[in-house]
Scaffold this active site. Structure first.
Site, PDB file in Angstrom:
ATOM      1  NE  ARG A 229      -3.565  -2.417   2.142  1.00 54.47           N
ATOM      2  CZ  ARG A 229      -3.609  -3.186   3.200  1.00 54.47           C
ATOM      3  NH1 ARG A 229      -3.189  -2.731   4.359  1.00 54.47           N
ATOM      4  NH2 ARG A 229      -4.086  -4.399   3.131  1.00 54.47           N
ATOM      5  CB  VAL A 230       4.188   2.216   0.996  1.00 51.51           C
ATOM      6  CG1 VAL A 230       5.145   3.354   0.777  1.00 51.51           C
ATOM      7  CG2 VAL A 230       3.694   2.207   2.427  1.00 51.51           C
TER       8      VAL A 230
END
Ligand SMILES: Nc1ncnc2c1ncn2[C@@H]1O[C@H](COP(=O)(O)OP(=O)(O)OP(=O)(O)O)[C@@H](O)[C@H]1O
Ligand SMILES: [Mg+2]
Length: 501
Positions: free
Chosen positions: A365-366
């Site tokens: 998710r980064v």
């Protein structure tokens, strides 16, 4: 000699008045129950939750359940010679572990005691094993990449410094190998690594330590181990001890990679001691606070603000699944706490796709902010391409005449799978990853037979090492692609002089 009765009674009275009890019920207690790794004690009215206690035999305990009449204690050491009726003392200290540079290169237990036979650890610094996570204002978002050296991870599910990325998969799917090679790849990257081995066989841990030593990675690594033969309180404590050691570096502006291998075993150890402490069991007999067990641990990984030195802790927690079931209790808990997961598939592993990363179920998710520009350019659509290839592959099993576009997609897909395979203990520097992925996405591999891809890649890297170090250097320094014409020319030149046409 005459005895004066009055004198005697005066003496006795004086003795009684001056009597100083050296037994303080708030500071010293009595063991009332002793079981597998846990004890209960009466007295110790002032004990704090998490306080370190000392038994008569010198073993340490940690105060857990503080109840009206007694307290529940987990024993952090030998408990075979503790008896009911033994005394137990408060220390007034919350459980702490030694921290600092002196631990680097060492193998320690969850109390920070050396187990590598290399003598005492000289450090005067210590930190509490339970500490609050940095708050919202003390953090900043993840921007620097944490290169693992695995093409499939750095290209598809990039990890940034300060991120928490779960590695999840069945037993024997290459989980530990992912971590060990990621540690090997941190050489010269100004990173400190901490490998926390929880509930593993001592022989396995030993092999891993030897691997780290052999590749020179122990020079920047701490190994914390609570093996399968240790009592459950130590397994429970190990990750907190590891992150306490990591915090010392993070708050001094350094970057740390910490691996928890694995949290499933820690959760099982926690379940065991919770049941022994008679806490009410919930789903799968885990206690109600098993979510908090992992959330308070993983929240301590962060990229801290520049005012705090800008250090980071990147965490790779591991979860072992049964038959690929990622919707089990502990697995879903940890998935929800982390910033993404790398899912290792049993069937891919057995089919020889190693590392067995299932691109469809894996996510970071980064994402892009943790990749260098050059990597973003070459790997941009790789993940989606790969997922659509898998679909197409399953679908086209039924038909034989395919149009040219579909055929081309399948061809590229097969080669992509091949390029993303990687052997153990061969982490690849990012500039080389960029070169091979560039060659792949620009079609240079389409004419190479699938079976020759591995050889093609090896020879390409050798060729670049020998003739185009400057291009690798450009990627390393500018973090961007070199002039694409020059890069194209170099790859074409390699193909011409080789027997790959
Ligand atoms: N990329 C790879 N290429 C070839 N072999 C691999 C690869 N990754 C792992 N292996 C091999 O697969 C075996 C299992 O790997 P590993 O111990 O890392 O798995 P694990 O999931 O941690 O296992 P466990 O569940 O026992 O902890 C090892 O023998 C390892 O050498
Ligand atoms: Mg393992």
């Amino acid at each position: 000699m005459a005895i004066n009765a009055q004198e005697i009674s005066a003496l006795i009275k004086q003795q009684i008045e001056n009597f100083q009890p050296n037994f303080d019920v708030t500071e010293t207690g009595v063991v009332t129950y002793i079981g597998d790794g846990i004890a209960r004690a009466h007295g110790l009215d002032n004990a704090m939750s998490g306080e370190l206690l000392i038994f008569e035999n010198g073993s340490y305990g940690m105060a857990q359940n503080l109840e009206a009449n007694d307290i529940g204690i987990i024993i952090l050491g030998d408990f075979t010679d503790i008896r009911e009726g033994d005394s137990i003392r408060r220390t007034g200290k919350i459980m702490e572990v030694p921290v600092g540079d002196a631990l680097i290169g060492r193998v320690v237990d969850p109390l920070g005691r050396p187990v590598d036979g290399l003598g005492a650890i000289e450090t005067d610094k210590s930190r509490p094993v339970e500490a609050p996570a940095p708050g919202v204002m003390e953090r900043q978002s993840v921007t620097e990449p944490m290169q693992t050296g695995w093409k499939a991870i750095d290209a598809l599910v990039p990890i940034g410094r300060g991120q928490r990325e779960l590695v999840i998969g069945d037993r024997q799917t290459g989980k530990t190998t992912i971590a060990i090679d990621a540690i090997l790849n941190q050489k010269g990257q100004d990173m400190i690594c901490i490998y926390v081995a929880i509930g593993q066989k001592e022989s396995t841990v030993r092999t891993q330590v030897e691997t780290l030593r052999q590749y020179g990675a122990l020079d920047y690594t701490i190994v914390v181990t609570a093996s399968a033969s240790q009592p459950s309180p130590l397994l429970y404590l190990a990750p907190y001890a590891g992150v306490a050691m990591a915090e010392e570096f993070m708050y001094n502006g350094k970057h740390v990679l910490i691996v928890y291998d694995d949290l499933s075993k820690q959760a099982v150890a926690y379940r065991e001691l919770s049941l022994l402490l008679r806490r009410p069991p919930g789903r799968e007999a885990f206690p109600g606070d098993v979510f908090y067990l992992h959330s308070r641990l993983l929240e301590r990984s962060a990229k801290v603000s520049d005012e705090l030195g800008g250090g980071s802790i990147t965490a790779l927690p591991f979860i072992e699944t049964q038959a690929g079931d990622i919707s089990a209790y502990i697995a879903t808990n940890v998935i929800s706490i982390t910033d993404g997961q790398i899912f290792l598939s049993d069937s891919l592993f057995n089919a020889g796709v190693r590392p067995a990363i299932d691109a469809g179920s894996s996510v970071s998710r980064v994402g892009g902010s943790a990749q260098i520009k050059a990597m973003k350019k070459v790997a941009g659509t790789l993940r989606i391409d790969l997922a659509s290839y898998r679909e197409l592959e399953a679908f086209t099993k039924f038909g034989s005449d395919l149009d040219a576009a579909t055929q081309a997609k399948l061809n590229r897909g097969r080669r992509t799978v091949e390029v993303l395979k990687q052997p153990v203990h061969k982490p690849l520097p990012v500039e080389k990853q960029v070169v091979i992925l560039y060659a792949l996405t620009h079609g240079y591999l389409d004419s190479v037979p699938v079976d020759d891809i591995v050889r093609f890649e090896d020879e390409l890297h050798d060729y670049f090492d020998a003739h185009h170090e400057e291009l690798l250097e450009t990627i390393r320094v500018t973090k961007d692609l070199p002039d694409e014409e020059v890069l194209d020319a170099a790859i074409a030149e390699f193909k011409n002089q080789s027997n790959f046409k």
